[in-house]
Design an enzyme around this catalytic site. Structure first.
Site, PDB file in Angstrom:
ATOM      1  N   GLY A   1       0.822  -1.135  -0.013  1.00 51.78           N
ATOM      2  CA  GLY A   1      -0.176   0.237   0.091  1.00 51.78           C
ATOM      3  C   GLY A   1       0.578   1.369  -0.169  1.00 51.78           C
ATOM      4  O   GLY A   1       0.489   2.311   0.330  1.00 51.78           O
ATOM      5  N   THR A   2       2.121   1.074  -0.435  1.00 52.20           N
ATOM      6  CA  THR A   2       2.832   2.437  -0.309  1.00 52.20           C
ATOM      7  C   THR A   2       2.799   3.206  -1.579  1.00 52.20           C
ATOM      8  O   THR A   2       3.772   4.265  -1.907  1.00 52.20           O
ATOM      9  CB  THR A   2       4.250   2.205   0.229  1.00 52.20           C
ATOM     10  OG1 THR A   2       4.711   1.049  -0.337  1.00 52.20           O
ATOM     11  CG2 THR A   2       4.327   2.055   1.840  1.00 52.20           C
ATOM     12  N   GLY A   3       2.367   2.474  -2.487  1.00 55.28           N
ATOM     13  CA  GLY A   3       2.109   3.230  -3.805  1.00 55.28           C
ATOM     14  C   GLY A   3       3.227   2.662  -4.982  1.00 55.28           C
ATOM     15  O   GLY A   3       3.327   3.666  -5.972  1.00 55.28           O
ATOM     16  N   LYS A   4       3.695   1.623  -4.872  1.00 59.93           N
ATOM     17  CA  LYS A   4       4.463   1.203  -5.900  1.00 59.93           C
ATOM     18  C   LYS A   4       3.401   0.900  -7.359  1.00 59.93           C
ATOM     19  O   LYS A   4       3.979   1.394  -8.319  1.00 59.93           O
ATOM     20  CB  LYS A   4       5.113  -0.384  -5.450  1.00 59.93           C
ATOM     21  CG  LYS A   4       5.714  -0.100  -4.082  1.00 59.93           C
ATOM     22  CD  LYS A   4       6.292  -1.520  -3.919  1.00 59.93           C
ATOM     23  CE  LYS A   4       5.292  -2.560  -3.220  1.00 59.93           C
ATOM     24  NZ  LYS A   4       4.626  -2.048  -2.133  1.00 59.93           N
TER      25      LYS A   4
ATOM     26  N   GLU B   1      -7.500  -0.766  30.949  1.00 60.92           N
ATOM     27  CA  GLU B   1      -7.140   0.064  30.208  1.00 60.92           C
ATOM     28  C   GLU B   1      -6.292   1.408  30.904  1.00 60.92           C
ATOM     29  O   GLU B   1      -5.427   2.181  30.452  1.00 60.92           O
ATOM     30  CB  GLU B   1      -8.298   0.774  29.253  1.00 60.92           C
ATOM     31  CG  GLU B   1      -8.947  -0.193  28.396  1.00 60.92           C
ATOM     32  CD  GLU B   1      -8.014  -0.826  27.470  1.00 60.92           C
ATOM     33  OE1 GLU B   1      -6.766  -0.383  27.120  1.00 60.92           O
ATOM     34  OE2 GLU B   1      -8.078  -2.034  27.015  1.00 60.92           O
TER      35      GLU B   1
ATOM     36  N   ASP C   1      -1.582  -7.930  24.803  1.00 55.77           N
ATOM     37  CA  ASP C   1      -0.222  -7.268  25.345  1.00 55.77           C
ATOM     38  C   ASP C   1       0.981  -8.302  25.542  1.00 55.77           C
ATOM     39  O   ASP C   1       2.080  -7.935  25.386  1.00 55.77           O
ATOM     40  CB  ASP C   1      -0.512  -6.670  26.695  1.00 55.77           C
ATOM     41  CG  ASP C   1      -1.744  -5.825  26.760  1.00 55.77           C
ATOM     42  OD1 ASP C   1      -2.006  -5.146  25.746  1.00 55.77           O
ATOM     43  OD2 ASP C   1      -2.647  -5.616  27.721  1.00 55.77           O
TER      44      ASP C   1
HETATM   45  P1  ATP Z   1       1.006  -3.599  -2.967  1.00 49.71           P
HETATM   46  O1  ATP Z   1       2.397  -3.945  -2.579  1.00 49.71           O
HETATM   47  O2  ATP Z   1       0.069  -4.044  -1.707  1.00 49.71           O
HETATM   48  O3  ATP Z   1       0.560  -3.988  -4.373  1.00 49.71           O
HETATM   49  P2  ATP Z   1       1.403  -0.986  -3.774  1.00 49.71           P
HETATM   50  O4  ATP Z   1       2.479  -0.346  -2.962  1.00 49.71           O
HETATM   51  O5  ATP Z   1       1.141  -1.263  -5.121  1.00 49.71           O
HETATM   52  O6  ATP Z   1       0.915  -2.160  -2.657  1.00 49.71           O
HETATM   53  P3  ATP Z   1      -0.480   0.769  -4.571  1.00 49.71           P
HETATM   54  O7  ATP Z   1      -1.485  -0.239  -5.107  1.00 49.71           O
HETATM   55  O8  ATP Z   1       0.112   1.521  -5.410  1.00 49.71           O
HETATM   56  O9  ATP Z   1       0.186   0.119  -3.462  1.00 49.71           O
HETATM   57  O10 ATP Z   1      -1.557   1.692  -3.531  1.00 49.71           O
HETATM   58  C1  ATP Z   1      -2.963   1.507  -3.315  1.00 49.71           C
HETATM   59  C2  ATP Z   1      -3.541   2.950  -3.380  1.00 49.71           C
HETATM   60  O11 ATP Z   1      -2.987   3.705  -2.148  1.00 49.71           O
HETATM   61  C3  ATP Z   1      -3.365   3.702  -4.251  1.00 49.71           C
HETATM   62  O12 ATP Z   1      -4.368   3.396  -5.428  1.00 49.71           O
HETATM   63  C4  ATP Z   1      -3.472   5.137  -3.912  1.00 49.71           C
HETATM   64  O13 ATP Z   1      -4.742   5.483  -3.863  1.00 49.71           O
HETATM   65  C5  ATP Z   1      -2.922   5.141  -2.499  1.00 49.71           C
HETATM   66  N1  ATP Z   1      -1.619   5.401  -2.582  1.00 49.71           N
HETATM   67  C6  ATP Z   1      -0.537   4.808  -1.965  1.00 49.71           C
HETATM   68  N2  ATP Z   1       0.751   5.543  -2.057  1.00 49.71           N
HETATM   69  C7  ATP Z   1       0.218   6.788  -2.439  1.00 49.71           C
HETATM   70  C8  ATP Z   1       0.852   8.337  -2.666  1.00 49.71           C
HETATM   71  N3  ATP Z   1       2.153   8.121  -2.437  1.00 49.71           N
HETATM   72  N4  ATP Z   1      -0.056   9.139  -3.117  1.00 49.71           N
HETATM   73  C9  ATP Z   1      -1.257   9.025  -3.441  1.00 49.71           C
HETATM   74  N5  ATP Z   1      -1.833   7.874  -3.111  1.00 49.71           N
HETATM   75  C10 ATP Z   1      -1.178   6.748  -2.781  1.00 49.71           C
END
Ligand code: ATP
Length: 645
Positions: A239-242, A460, A534
């Site tokens: 989910g980091t945007g690759k 808590e 925990d």
């Molecule tokens: P995976 O490894 O699980 O495939 P990934 O790194 O390929 O994940 P993406 O599919 O590129 O992740 O990101 C998922 C979504 O998160 C994107 O469609 C976007 O909406 C959002 N997102 C992630 N990183 C960014 C960023 N740097 N800027 C804007 N949106 C982002």
């Protein structure tokens, strides 16, 4: 993705499997036509009518064929009668005498015989049934081959479905099974993602932009004798945007861009993967300069040959070998750059990662506070939000969130606001969305007894009190005893974003995590199962201190972590004696922190009780409530204090 992306499987299939359906149909027709009743068929009748004909002396001959069918030949006079006129069809191949007037199936032979004999006796007739056996070789042959034809038909049908033929409309996809399944983006395809949509990731963006540049202006780089890199690997947590980055490349690079996922190479047939790799590179070379993007490359790029016992990996290995060969082909100036993404670079084959194949590894890490702000800004663009919404605040409230998580928070916040009938999304909706994503859905109607509720509140409050008292524990954001997801309550902190962690910081965090159980001990003199998560967290942390980070005096400055291997395998890399020492050390660390938490809570029992009571009353409390009870937190840094402004 673009609506009109062009599939590479453009060629029209030359072969249509509809012929197979045609064959089956014709066989069926032929079989029906040539069935033993086909040529000499007379009109059908039924046994009752037939017996009437017999009684009237109209029947000249009756043939019983294959013990089930009666063919009735009438006398000449009877044939002339009006009612029998139409009973005899004409035939080109048979004379009139050979064609029966009527035919019918009579069911049980014996019953039919008895009835007929009775009539013959009663009427004193000279009718003698003739018994025949008719063989139809053609029909027998057709019946014999029918199962095979059906089998082949079903097989072809399944193969078509497996090779993705269902979507293709026309048949014949089975012969495309070895073709690459990559999607092609080029000048004709509209890709809406651009580098503007990728927030943060400055370094990664720059590197990727350079790749596009290599392809567009290769001379700029090759005049000095440099070679264009063959590949770039995007590595980072989920989910980091690759993928987003790659999509942006597709949108920005005005060169053909082939996109597919590692699993697209995998098929249940041997050799298909390798053939698809060959085909992909062939197409990319034909359209060069071009870019190939393989998402989730770990599906095929996993290290080879670790498990020699099982042969099941052979196909994947063949695919990988082919990929290695293609990337290392003789021509260096093919102008095809391979980009790939994975979140498991550690399991990839070393040969894949070496320079000359994926020359560049681009690390796409979780965003820091500044990058999170930028990502929020990208995803807030399409939302209707209140004017005073502070993205700084939101980014600070979401440490450890990936870009995908942030996108999810924004969407969830919009949904929450809509559910509450608001006109614009406000800060509270975002906070609720963060809570929802971290903790799961609130379960306000979960049945919980008063004594359980009290235990949860003290548990808590214990976490909150201990973390308030310790310098290195993360500052508290809120404490709740509303059940969420699978937990009955939670204390939420805002952890500092640290790049290196010191032992005292780890110990303080462990002590705070044990504060819940310690509070149960101090107040009720009883402990419960409520501390499971925990304990899990603390045990993992203590084990990491001892076996990974070399932070234990007794075990010493060594690590049993092997970056090249995921697990220890069957043998542990230390002796039994060391194993005992490690276990002892882990247990000592945890017990020491537990004692520390108990002592702290005993010394502050009144405050703990007060906090738990407030919690029981309000169910959710924030930092302000704690400040009222404990006074200002002594260790708060300036920066942290600004957080909640
Ligand atoms: P995976 O490894 O699980 O495939 P990934 O790194 O390929 O994940 P993406 O599919 O590129 O992740 O990101 C998922 C979504 O998160 C994107 O469609 C976007 O909406 C959002 N997102 C992630 N990183 C960014 C960023 N740097 N800027 C804007 N949106 C982002």
């Amino acid at each position: 993705m673009a609506k009109d992306n062009k599939n590479i499987k453009e060629k029209k299939p030359k072969f249509s499997p509809y012929w197979i359906y045609g064959i089956i149909l014709s066989l069926f027709l032929v079989f029906t036509l040539f069935n033993n009743s086909g040529l000499d068929s007379g009109n059908t009748t039924n046994p009752t009518q037939f017996f009437n004909f017999v009684k009237d002396g109209e029947v000249e001959k009756v043939e019983i064929v294959n013990r089930r069918l009666a063919k009735v030949y009438l006398t000449k006079e009877a044939s002339q009668k009006e009612i029998h006129r139409k009973s005899k069809p004409t035939s080109f191949s048979l004379s009139a005498a050979q064609i029966p007037n009527y035919r019918f199936e009579f069911g049980e032979l014996e019953i039919f015989q008895n009835e007929l004999n009775k009539i013959i006796e009663e009427e004193n007739l000279e009718l003698e049934p003739v018994y025949l056996t008719e063989e139809n070789h053609l029909a027998d042959f057709l019946i014999g081959i029918l199962p095979f034809v059906l089998l082949i038909g079903v097989w072809i049908f399944i193969m078509r479905r497996m090779s993705g033929g269902a979507g293709g409309g026309a048949g014949g996809q089975i012969f495309n099974i070895g073709k690459s399944k990559a999607k092609l983006f080029d000048q004709n395809t509209e890709v809406k993602t651009s580098f503007k949509d990728v927030a943060g990731l400055e370094g990664a963006k720059e590197e990727v932009q350079e790749i596009v540049d290599f392809l567009k202006y290769p001379e700029k780089y090759t005049t000095l004798g440099g070679k264009i890199p063959k590949g770039a690997l995007l590595v980072g947590p989920p989910g980091t945007g690759k993928t987003l980055l790659a999509k942006a490349v597709a949108g920005e690079a005005k060169v053909p861009f082939f996109s597919l996922s590692g699993s697209d190479f995998v098929e249940m047939f041997v050799g298909v993967g390798a053939s698809r790799v060959r085909d992909l590179f062939k197409q990319a070379k034909e359209k060069s300069p071009s870019i190939i993007f393989i998402d989730e490359i770990d599906a095929i790029g996993r290290a080879r040959g670790k498990n020699a016992m099982s042969g099941s990996n052979d196909e994947r290995e063949n695919t990988l070998n082919q990929l290695l060969t293609e990337m290392d082909g003789f021509g260096t100036n093919t102008n095809v750059i391979v980009m790939a993404a994975t979140n498991r670079a550690d399991i990839l084959d070393k040969a894949l990662m070496r320079a000359g194949r994926f020359d560049r590894q681009i690390f796409v890490d979780l965003p820091d506070v500044r990058e999170r702000k930028e990502i929020f800004e990208v995803h807030l663009r399409p939302l209707k939000k209140t004017k005073d919404l502070d993205t700084d605040f939101l980014s600070k409230q979401t440490p450890g969130f990936s870009g995908a998580d942030i996108a999810n928070v924004c969407n969830e916040a919009a949904l929450i606001a809509a559910r509450n009938g608001k006109k614009a999304v406000d800060k509270q909706d975002f906070l609720d969305a963060v809570d929802r994503i971290i903790g799961g859905l609130e379960k306000k109607n979960k049945i919980i007894t008063p004594s359980e509720k009290q235990a949860v509140a003290y548990h808590e409050a214990g976490h909150a009190t201990v973390s308030w008292m310790l310098e290195h524990a993360a500052p508290l954001v809120k404490v709740t005893i509303v059940p969420r997801g699978r937990s009955l309550g939670a204390a939420w902190y805002l952890p500092e974003e640290r790049l290196i962690v010191r032992p005292e910081q780890m110990l303080d965090e462990m002590c705070a995590a044990l504060g819940g159980r310690a509070a149960e001990q101090v107040i009720f003199n009883k402990i419960s199962t409520g501390a499971l998560s925990d304990l899990e967290k603390v045990t993992k942390q203590a084990r990491a201190m001892v076996t990974i980070y070399g932070l234990s005096d007794k075990v010493g400055n060594l690590t049993y972590y092997d970056s090249g291997q995921n697990e220890y395998g069957f043998t542990k890399p230390y002796s039994e004696k060391t194993a005992e020492l490690i276990d002892k050390e882990i247990s000592d660390i945890i017990e020491k922190q537990y004692e520390r938490a108990v002592k702290l809570l005993e010394a502050n029992k009144d405050k703990l009780t007060e906090l738990a009571e407030v919690l029981l009353e309000k169910e959710v409390i924030f930092k302000d409530n704690l400040e009222k009870i404990f006074g200002k937190r002594p260790f708060e840094k300036e920066e942290r204090e600004n957080l909640d402004k």
